[in-house]
Design an enzyme around this catalytic site. Structure first.
Site, short mmCIF file in Angstrom:
data_model
loop_
_atom_site.label_atom_id
_atom_site.label_comp_id
_atom_site.label_asym_id
_atom_site.label_seq_id
_atom_site.Cartn_x
_atom_site.Cartn_y
_atom_site.Cartn_z
CG ASP A 108 1.34 -20.07 18.42
OD1 ASP A 108 1.08 -18.94 18.04
OD2 ASP A 108 0.56 -21.31 17.98
CB ALA A 129 9.62 -18.22 21.56
CE1 TYR A 152 17.77 -25.50 19.68
CE2 TYR A 152 20.00 -26.48 20.22
CZ TYR A 152 19.14 -25.32 20.29
OH TYR A 152 19.47 -24.20 21.13
CE LYS A 188 17.55 -21.89 18.68
NZ LYS A 188 16.98 -20.76 19.27
CG ASN A 208 27.44 -26.10 28.39
OD1 ASN A 208 27.80 -25.92 27.22
ND2 ASN A 208 26.68 -27.13 28.55
NE ARG A 225 25.10 -37.31 26.57
CZ ARG A 225 24.69 -35.77 27.20
NH1 ARG A 225 23.39 -36.06 27.84
NH2 ARG A 225 25.65 -35.16 27.47
#
Length: 318
Positions: free
Chosen positions: A51, A70, A141, A145, A170, A279
């Site tokens: 890691d 990562a 998430y 970032k 995307n 969603r």
């Protein structure tokens, strides 16, 4: 250059490493295989299985740059287990920055995301998201970032780091067999291609009542090769003591129905689709202005939506 690629056994990281090797750079990959695959580490690259904490044992003054891909990146998981994203993204990246500072490595390209923008304002100028659009992430998430982006600005100002954050929209396509192999797979195009192969229960269409031309959500799709090229250009361009942000997108949106139609044309197969409710938190339209990357980095995407689908299909078919 000698470059450490964190997450270099993953989908994006493996193609970035591939392009670095093709340009003659020395590539060292660090990946714990939590989302990557050992066969995605290409011949010519040195691989360390571990890691981000292992960077302390790898980085030294012989390195010229770090491309940091990562990360934990599942939106739903981040809502259920935000602590994994504070540790896996924020804390781990802080440790990487500590190591870079200690070893004098001053060049960093960071994999950021359009998720930092949350639900963009509906009255965007030209309908495109630029880098000065307000950041308002709606899940841990995206928040993790954005926190790292703030860390990079402070690190550049205080310690002379040269950093670039690339905010992806995307990503799709494949490069010489290097393709998306996520588990679970949440991205539209690979799920549509699996449906075209007759796997699973077919693809799901989430929402047909958006305020768009055909009622389905609109997104900006970029080929993995174009994305990888942006990383290399950013690595060459970055300047000490600065942190710059670039959106990576084509400026052209495609609706879910348009993508489904394109998959049918490219594969020649019927794509079974079931309709589902929207969603929560999915914006109607996410399309990036890539103008800043074009003007500053000299970057321009070269591949169409059909190219993305065709290359992904070819790789999936073997």
């Amino acid at each position: 250059m000698k470059v450490l690629v964190t997450g270099g056994a993953g989908y994006i990281g493996s193609v970035v490493a591939q392009q670095l090797l093709a340009q003659g750079h020395e590539v060292v990959v660090l990946d714990d295989l939590s989302a990557g695959h050992p066969d995605a580490v290409l011949a010519g690259a040195t691989w360390h299985h571990g890691d981000l904490s292992a960077a302390a044992d790898i980085l030294d003054s012989s390195f010229d740059a770090v491309i940091h891909l990562a990360a934990k990146s599942l939106v739903g998981e981040s809502v259920r287990h935000p602590e994994r994203y504070w540790h896996g993204n924020i804390v781990a990246t802080l440790g990487l920055l500590d190591t870079m500072r200690a070893t004098g490595v001053k060049r960093l390209v960071f994999s950021s995301t359009a998720a930092v923008y949350g639900n963009p304002l509906p009255d965007l100028p030209g309908g495109l998201i630029t880098e000065d659009h307000p950041t308002a992430p709606i899940n841990p998430y995206g928040a993790s970032k954005l926190a790292i982006d703030h860390m990079l600005t402070a690190e550049a100002n205080a310690h002379g780091l040269g950093a670039v954050s690339l905010r992806y929209f995307n990503v799709g396509g494949a490069s010489e067999g290097l393709r998306e192999r996520h588990d679970p797979e949440t991205h539209l195009i690979p799920n549509l291609l699996k449906a075209a192969q007759g796997e699973g229960e077919g693809a799901k269409l989430f929402g047909i009542d958006y305020p768009t031309a055909d009622g389905t959500a609109v997104r900006d799709y970029i080929h993995i090769l174009d994305l990888a090229q942006a990383h290399l250009l950013a690595m060459e361009w970055v300047e000490s003591g600065t942190h710059e942000v670039f959106n990576l997108g084509t400026g052209v949106g495609s609706s879910v129905l348009e993508v489904i139609d394109a998959v049918g044309r490219v594969t020649g197969k019927e794509v079974p689709v079931t309709e589902e409710p929207r969603r929560a938190g999915d914006p109607a339209t996410l399309v990036a202005s890539g103008q800043k990357a074009r003007e500053v980095l000299g970057w321009a995407p070269q591949h169409s939506l059909e190219d993305i689908i065709a290359d992904a299909w070819k790789a999936l078919e073997g």
